[in-house]
Design a protein around this motif. Sequence first.
Motif, PDB file in Angstrom:
ATOM      1  N   GLU A 102       0.842  -1.188   0.000  1.00 39.43           N
ATOM      2  CA  GLU A 102       0.000   0.000   0.000  1.00 39.43           C
ATOM      3  C   GLU A 102       0.878   1.239   0.000  1.00 39.43           C
ATOM      4  OE1 GLU A 102      -3.767   1.886   2.446  1.00 39.43           O
ATOM      5  OE2 GLU A 102      -2.913  -0.011   3.090  1.00 39.43           O
ATOM      6  N   THR A 103       0.509   2.193  -0.842  1.00 39.25           N
ATOM      7  CA  THR A 103       1.141   3.511  -0.859  1.00 39.25           C
ATOM      8  C   THR A 103       0.009   4.524  -0.751  1.00 39.25           C
ATOM      9  OG1 THR A 103       1.005   3.878  -3.258  1.00 39.25           O
ATOM     10  CG2 THR A 103       2.929   2.653  -2.447  1.00 39.25           C
ATOM     11  N   HIS A 104       0.333   5.785  -0.875  1.00 40.31           N
ATOM     12  CA  HIS A 104      -0.715   6.816  -0.836  1.00 40.31           C
ATOM     13  C   HIS A 104      -1.690   6.658  -1.996  1.00 40.31           C
ATOM     14  CE1 HIS A 104      -2.648  10.588   0.054  1.00 40.31           C
ATOM     15  NE2 HIS A 104      -2.474  10.977  -1.189  1.00 40.31           N
ATOM     16  N   GLU A 105      -1.208   6.214  -3.157  1.00 42.84           N
ATOM     17  CA  GLU A 105      -2.029   6.139  -4.370  1.00 42.84           C
ATOM     18  C   GLU A 105      -2.418   4.717  -4.765  1.00 42.84           C
ATOM     19  OE1 GLU A 105      -2.449   8.855  -6.865  1.00 42.84           O
ATOM     20  OE2 GLU A 105      -1.832  10.319  -5.377  1.00 42.84           O
ATOM     21  N   LEU A 106      -1.686   3.711  -4.302  1.00 40.11           N
ATOM     22  CA  LEU A 106      -1.910   2.336  -4.748  1.00 40.11           C
ATOM     23  C   LEU A 106      -2.163   1.409  -3.573  1.00 40.11           C
ATOM     24  CD1 LEU A 106       1.099   2.097  -7.223  1.00 40.11           C
ATOM     25  CD2 LEU A 106      -1.298   2.500  -7.819  1.00 40.11           C
ATOM     26  N   HIS A 145      -7.979  -1.364 -16.266  1.00 39.78           N
ATOM     27  CA  HIS A 145      -8.684  -0.692 -15.177  1.00 39.78           C
ATOM     28  C   HIS A 145      -9.690  -1.623 -14.523  1.00 39.78           C
ATOM     29  CE1 HIS A 145      -7.804   3.155 -17.603  1.00 39.78           C
ATOM     30  NE2 HIS A 145      -6.876   2.982 -16.684  1.00 39.78           N
ATOM     31  N   THR A 164     -16.206   5.125  -3.183  1.00 37.31           N
ATOM     32  CA  THR A 164     -15.290   6.133  -2.652  1.00 37.31           C
ATOM     33  C   THR A 164     -14.709   5.588  -1.363  1.00 37.31           C
ATOM     34  OG1 THR A 164     -16.689   7.889  -3.554  1.00 37.31           O
ATOM     35  CG2 THR A 164     -15.089   8.522  -1.862  1.00 37.31           C
ATOM     36  N   TYR A 165     -13.392   5.655  -1.229  1.00 41.90           N
ATOM     37  CA  TYR A 165     -12.778   5.159   0.006  1.00 41.90           C
ATOM     38  C   TYR A 165     -12.905   6.212   1.097  1.00 41.90           C
ATOM     39  CZ  TYR A 165      -9.735   2.839   3.257  1.00 41.90           C
ATOM     40  OH  TYR A 165      -9.263   2.208   4.377  1.00 41.90           O
TER      41      TYR A 165
END
Length: 125
Positions: free
Chosen positions: A11-15, A48, A75-76
């Motif tokens: 996990e990253t900020h975007e992924l 996607h 939406t997270y």
Amino acid sequence: MADTTIERLDETHELIASDKVEGTAVYSPADEKLGTISHFMVDKQTGHVAYAVMSFGGFLGMGNSYHPLPWRALTYDVNRQGYVVDLTPDQLKGAPSYTSDTMPNWSDQLYGHRIDEYYEGTLGR
């Protein structure tokens, strides 16, 4: 002996890794838990995520129904540590769904169109 263990960054900020999303709760805007993410359907051409398939109901995995939700409809929510979809439980009951005994034909483009049409009309997107 050299350490060959590779630290897994999932996990990253975007992924985020798919196995961390599977099992994540899905809530209504009224904070009702609707289900959990079971798996994804990924468009082979674009790469996607097209749908997040949510598991709904059942007990200990028995009697579940599965609801393909357009990924763009989720939406997270960091505070809930789950996804929010703008649906009520009643709207979800009328949504396209299947069980392990009635698996859909994902190759049938009409099936995907029915999902998209339902959520476009329900979510107004």
